[in-house]
Motif scaffolding. Structure first.
Motif, PDB file in Angstrom:
ATOM      1  N   UNK A  47       0.826  -1.208   0.000  1.00  0.00           N
ATOM      2  CA  UNK A  47       0.000   0.000   0.000  1.00  0.00           C
ATOM      3  C   UNK A  47       0.858   1.255   0.000  1.00  0.00           C
ATOM      4  N   UNK A  48       1.939   1.235   0.797  1.00  0.00           N
ATOM      5  CA  UNK A  48       2.811   2.399   0.867  1.00  0.00           C
ATOM      6  C   UNK A  48       3.503   2.661  -0.479  1.00  0.00           C
ATOM      7  N   UNK A  49       3.863   1.582  -1.179  1.00  0.00           N
ATOM      8  CA  UNK A  49       4.476   1.730  -2.506  1.00  0.00           C
ATOM      9  C   UNK A  49       3.491   2.406  -3.462  1.00  0.00           C
ATOM     10  N   UNK A  50       2.244   1.980  -3.396  1.00  0.00           N
ATOM     11  CA  UNK A  50       1.211   2.565  -4.264  1.00  0.00           C
ATOM     12  C   UNK A  50       0.995   4.033  -3.917  1.00  0.00           C
ATOM     13  N   UNK A  51       0.880   4.339  -2.615  1.00  0.00           N
ATOM     14  CA  UNK A  51       0.658   5.725  -2.192  1.00  0.00           C
ATOM     15  C   UNK A  51       1.826   6.625  -2.595  1.00  0.00           C
ATOM     16  N   UNK A  52       3.049   6.127  -2.393  1.00  0.00           N
ATOM     17  CA  UNK A  52       4.228   6.921  -2.748  1.00  0.00           C
ATOM     18  C   UNK A  52       4.304   7.164  -4.242  1.00  0.00           C
ATOM     19  N   UNK A  53       3.963   6.147  -5.023  1.00  0.00           N
ATOM     20  CA  UNK A  53       3.954   6.307  -6.475  1.00  0.00           C
ATOM     21  C   UNK A  53       2.926   7.338  -6.916  1.00  0.00           C
ATOM     22  N   UNK A  54       1.740   7.303  -6.295  1.00  0.00           N
ATOM     23  CA  UNK A  54       0.701   8.269  -6.628  1.00  0.00           C
ATOM     24  C   UNK A  54       1.112   9.684  -6.228  1.00  0.00           C
ATOM     25  N   UNK A  55       1.814   9.805  -5.084  1.00  0.00           N
ATOM     26  CA  UNK A  55       2.210  11.128  -4.593  1.00  0.00           C
ATOM     27  C   UNK A  55       3.350  11.721  -5.409  1.00  0.00           C
ATOM     28  N   UNK A  56       4.301  10.885  -5.797  1.00  0.00           N
ATOM     29  CA  UNK A  56       5.485  11.375  -6.499  1.00  0.00           C
ATOM     30  C   UNK A  56       5.242  11.593  -7.992  1.00  0.00           C
ATOM     31  N   UNK A  57       4.305  10.845  -8.545  1.00  0.00           N
ATOM     32  CA  UNK A  57       4.031  10.951  -9.987  1.00  0.00           C
ATOM     33  C   UNK A  57       2.521  11.146 -10.188  1.00  0.00           C
ATOM     34  N   UNK A  58       2.024  12.272  -9.752  1.00  0.00           N
ATOM     35  CA  UNK A  58       0.581  12.481  -9.710  1.00  0.00           C
ATOM     36  C   UNK A  58      -0.050  12.524 -11.100  1.00  0.00           C
ATOM     37  N   UNK A  59       0.593  13.240 -12.012  1.00  0.00           N
ATOM     38  CA  UNK A  59       0.024  13.344 -13.364  1.00  0.00           C
ATOM     39  C   UNK A  59       0.040  11.985 -14.055  1.00  0.00           C
ATOM     40  N   UNK A  60       1.185  11.305 -13.964  1.00  0.00           N
ATOM     41  CA  UNK A  60       1.284   9.975 -14.575  1.00  0.00           C
ATOM     42  C   UNK A  60       0.271   9.020 -13.948  1.00  0.00           C
ATOM     43  N   UNK A  61       0.117   9.095 -12.619  1.00  0.00           N
ATOM     44  CA  UNK A  61      -0.830   8.218 -11.920  1.00  0.00           C
ATOM     45  C   UNK A  61      -2.253   8.456 -12.400  1.00  0.00           C
ATOM     46  N   UNK A  62      -2.620   9.721 -12.569  1.00  0.00           N
ATOM     47  CA  UNK A  62      -3.973  10.045 -13.037  1.00  0.00           C
ATOM     48  C   UNK A  62      -4.210   9.528 -14.452  1.00  0.00           C
ATOM     49  N   UNK A  63      -3.198   9.703 -15.301  1.00  0.00           N
ATOM     50  CA  UNK A  63      -3.322   9.207 -16.676  1.00  0.00           C
ATOM     51  C   UNK A  63      -3.480   7.693 -16.689  1.00  0.00           C
ATOM     52  N   UNK A  64      -2.676   7.016 -15.869  1.00  0.00           N
ATOM     53  CA  UNK A  64      -2.753   5.553 -15.809  1.00  0.00           C
ATOM     54  C   UNK A  64      -4.079   5.082 -15.234  1.00  0.00           C
ATOM     55  N   UNK A  65      -4.565   5.767 -14.194  1.00  0.00           N
ATOM     56  CA  UNK A  65      -5.820   5.368 -13.553  1.00  0.00           C
ATOM     57  C   UNK A  65      -7.000   5.509 -14.507  1.00  0.00           C
ATOM     58  N   UNK A  66      -6.901   6.468 -15.414  1.00  0.00           N
ATOM     59  CA  UNK A  66      -7.970   6.653 -16.392  1.00  0.00           C
ATOM     60  C   UNK A  66      -7.750   5.762 -17.609  1.00  0.00           C
TER      61      UNK A  66
END
Length: 232
Positions: free
Chosen positions: A44-63
């Protein structure tokens, strides 16, 4: 003529039952997967850190990734049930990762209550969409436009404003939007069956039809719990 109509009705009933069976299993698998990941603190911490550090990329991937799996499922449906099933599982796993923050932030009681409320709202909307005589295909462009508008607002809010009231407002809009989407996708089961009733891959086609309904349920659930959930 009556015999042909009876056969078609029986075939549609069987296909519809299969679609909702896959939808129920998909939702159950999603719930179990999200909870399992959320219970693994290191992951979970790996996922949260990835979302926090790469927010734009995370949003693009989530969509992008869920829609990519939907497209893959659609392409494979008439070719291979096994490959369609693997894509379906990939779609569920992707949604599970996206849902981890929700299961990590909210109490188990809130999650169970929200799942129950979401299931009730889903059933009502699905029944209305399936039995109504109104052609809901006219909603397609409006619903898609609303979806794009909400995604744009959520991305802007997540990157710039960080506004809780705006988050609540978009969550309310998502609830309304996906209640309509559930009705739309439920009626669409009939159109899918009419187009593929002679196909030998009805099982895979049913998987594809259930993908949209699972996505509708998950979005509805996540929006309801963001508004009414008891956050930890």
């Amino acid at each position: 003529m009556q015999t042909i109509d009876k056969v078609k009705s029986a075939g549609l009933a069987k296909f519809t039952s299969l679609v909702y069976l896959y939808t129920g299993l998909g939702i159950a698998l999603w719930t179990i997967s999200v909870q399992a990941i959320a219970n693994n603190q290191a992951l979970s911490m790996v996922i949260f850190q990835g979302m926090a550090q790469h927010r734009i990329i995370s949003m693009i991937l989530m969509i992008g990734i869920p829609f990519a799996f939907i497209s893959i499922c659609s392409r494979l449906a008439t070719k291979s049930y096994f490959l369609t099933f693997l894509s379906y599982v990939g779609f569920i796993v992707t949604l599970s990762v996206i849902g981890v923050p929700i299961f990590y932030m909210y109490s188990a009681r809130s999650i169970v209550q929200t799942l129950t409320v979401t299931a009730g709202a889903f059933v009502v909307s699905a029944v209305i969409g399936f039995v109504t005589k109104k052609d809901l295909t006219t909603w397609s462009r409006t619903l898609f436009t609303g979806l794009i508008a909400i995604i744009v607002v959520e991305v802007i809010n997540g990157l710039i404003f960080h506004s809780t009231p705006l988050l609540m407002l978009t969550s309310a809009a998502v609830i309304i939007l996906f209640l309509f989407y559930i009705a739309f996708d439920s009626q669409n089961i009939k159109r899918i069956y009419q187009n593929y009733s002679d196909s030998e891959s009805l099982g895979a086609i049913a998987l594809v039809a259930s993908v949209s309904l699972v996505l509708d349920f998950v979005n509805l659930f996540m929006s309801i719990i963001q508004i009414f959930g008891d956050s930890n």
